[in-house]
Structure formats: C-alpha cells, structure tokens
Scaffold this active site. Structure first.
Site: not given
Length: 364
Positions: A120, A153, A245, A312
C-alpha cells in the site's frame, strides 16, 4: 516506443532464468531481477535494442511498465487525536464492522505470530494503535527510506487488520498480528506494475502469511503479475485484494479490477452496515467474499482516526479473519484454510455464491 529521454521501462518474462548479461550487453538499464519469478524490469532506450531483445528464444512475454494507483475512495470524516474515538468503555472501541466479522464473540484468537504484509502507501509507524504490532517493512519506491505513510490509506487498512488492544482508540480484527509495511505507492497513491510485483516478491522473501493489496490496475491482467501471485500462493501465502470501487449502481457487469481479478487472488467486495452490497463495490464472477466497507472507522496518520468507504476497507477485514484462521490452524495448508474461510461465511443470497458478494460475509 519513441526515443524520448531516458527510454521506456519494460518488464520481460523469461522461460527459465532472467538474462541480465544479455540486456546489459545491449546497453539497457536493468532495474530489477526477479528472485522467485523469471522476470526483469529494465529501461530500453531504442527500437534497435528492443528488436535484439525480442530475438531471444527464452523470452516469453514483454510488457511496458504501467502506472497503478489507489482506487478512488471516500474519506468521510477525520477525528482529531484529542477526541480520537474514545468512549466510556476503558477508552477503547470495538467498531461495528469488526464485531460483524467476529460474530460479536469474545476472542480466543488474536492473529499472534501471523505475518501480514500491507502492500500500500506505507504505515504510520508512530500511531499508538499500530506501533505495538509493526514489525518492519520496505520502501520499494524510495529504497533505503522507511516505508512511512504520507497518504493515509495504508494506515487505515492496517488498523482494520491489526489495531492493538491497548486501552486506546480502536481494536482491529487480529489485534496481535505482525504488520509489515510494503510501500509501493507514493503520497498521491500512485505506483507502477513493476513496483507491485517487487512488493509481492519482498513478501515471499520475508515469509509473509498474508499479503493485502488494494490497488486499481484496470481489467487487463499482466502476465508477470499473474506469475508473481501464483508463486506466492504456491508458497502458501494468501493474496487478498480489493475488488474495486467502480461497480455499477445496478450491480451488473464485470467490474472487478487487477490484481483482484487475477487467478489465485482472493477478491473482496464491500458491504454496508445492513449487509447489502455497497453501491460502488465491483461485481463479477471473480468476487470471492465480502466484508464491511462503508463508513469504516480506523487509524489515520498523525495519531488520528478516520471514517473511510471502499473495497480496500473490506479486503482488510478478510486479511484479519485469515490471520485468525491461520493462528487457529497452524498446520493446515493453504487450500484447507481457504475452504474453511468460504465455509464460515454468512450467505447473503438464496442462490448461494453470486457476482455481488461471492460466498457472502466473511466471519470467523
């Protein structure tokens, strides 16, 4: 290919070993040589070089390196550290979404001894809810620098998986898991295909049990990524990936993105608080399971907490639950644990498995 300054970066996949000498001989700049997959990343500066490389009978596949980024996700709210998410119960919260996947039960398992690599934007190492569980990591995009999260994130995802029990903030699904920051995305949430593959290879080299990936890579599945995920899975590593998404409101169509749509990756869809598919959640036959992904409160850089929505967040719950299964069944193989994971889901549709939520809500 054009002859612009510095050339262009490609990934070369070979039948057996990689061909470093050959590429150096031709004047290419070799940037990375795969340890577990016979591939190389190199910068090629002319058509002439490329033509010579392509004459190699060992060469299986060439693709130009491409940019990858985080899925667009929704940041609902940031809670300042002073308020954090404190409540009267000894200052620590078990959020609804974590209770949901734990069936509201007391925990006999905490993920202790299980290694989870978060591929990430990095992790905030100083966050009090995460620092007890962070065991290391790597910065692929700026080698030598610590994999700190300049985006937010990766820190949020990490808290869902493994925020510690410490009388502060929130508790994650697996609060004693070992977290590793594998930073392949910059502060804008952007990285490249070759960096993602290098992140997976680092996970293999460092014996991760689970790799959690929430990256948007479009629909076309790169062969080198398929190979890397296949290698990881063969070595018993679970690769958990957010489905994406960009789902349609109607829930129609195949909108799952790479790496979630790559064979062997566990593709995760997002659910709302009412266990319905989130309106943005990607759909398609490759969706394996679903988990909470709407208004999920978790850790955020600067000792803060934030509420985020996205697949996520859903993927992070699955990585946490897998860590619990892994701790509970240490001697059981990859396929058998996966079978247990799918068997313990809460089926959300009368038809059983479907393209919206896969096998259903993940539960331990």
């Amino acid at each position: 290919m054009g002859s612009h300054q510095g050339g262009q970066r490609f990934t070369f996949l070979y039948q057996h070993g990689s061909r470093v000498e050959r590429l150096l001989e031709l004047g290419c700049q070799v940037e990375y040589v795969g340890r577990y997959t016979p591939f190389m990343t190199a910068t090629v500066s002319s058509w002439k070089q490329m033509k010579q490389i392509e004459r190699d009978s060992e060469l299986v596949h060439v693709e130009s390196d491409r940019s990858l980024q985080l899925f667009p996700y929704e940041l609902q709210k940031v809670y300042p550290k002073k308020r954090s998410v404190k409540t009267k119960q000894k200052g620590e919260v078990l959020p609804w979404n974590i209770r949901r996947v734990l069936r509201g039960q007391n925990r006999a398992f905490t993920g202790k001894g299980v290694k989870v690599g978060i591929i990430d934007t990095g992790i905030d190492f100083s966050h009090p809810d995460l620092s007890p569980n962070i065991q290391g990591g790597v910065n692929i995009i700026e080698p030598g620098k610590p994999p700190h999260d300049l985006n937010g994130h990766g820190t949020h995802v990490s808290g869902v998986i493994g925020a510690a029990i410490n009388q502060y903030g929130i508790i994650g699904v697996a609060p004693e898991v070992s977290l590793y920051a594998i930073k392949v995305l910059n502060k804008k949430g952007v990285g490249s295909l070759s960096d993602l593959v290098r992140g997976i290879e680092w996970g293999i080299a460092n014996n991760m049990d689970i790799l959690n990936i929430s990256i948007s890579g479009g629909k076309v599945s790169p062969m080198v990524l398929e190979k890397a995920i296949q290698t990881a899975t063969r070595r018993g590593i679970f690769v958990v990936a957010a489905a994406g998404n960009a789902g349609q409101l109607s829930g129609r169509g195949d909108t799952v993105e790479v790496p979630a749509r790559v064979p062997n990756a566990i593709a995760v869809a997002a659910l709302s608080k009412s266990n319905k598919r989130a309106s943005f959640s990607a759909t398609g036959s490759t969706v394996d399971v679903a988990a909470p992904g709407v208004k999920v409160v978790s850790t955020y850089p600067g000792m803060k907490y934030a509420s985020l929505s996205g697949t996520s967040m859903a993927a992070a719950h699955v990585s946490g639950v897998l860590a619990l299964f892994k701790q509970k069944h240490p001697k059981v193989g990859h396929a058998a644990i996966l079978k247990r994971l799918f068997a313990s889901t809460k089926v959300l549709h009368s038809s059983g498995r479907n393209s919206l939520t896969g096998h259903g809500l993940v539960q331990f």
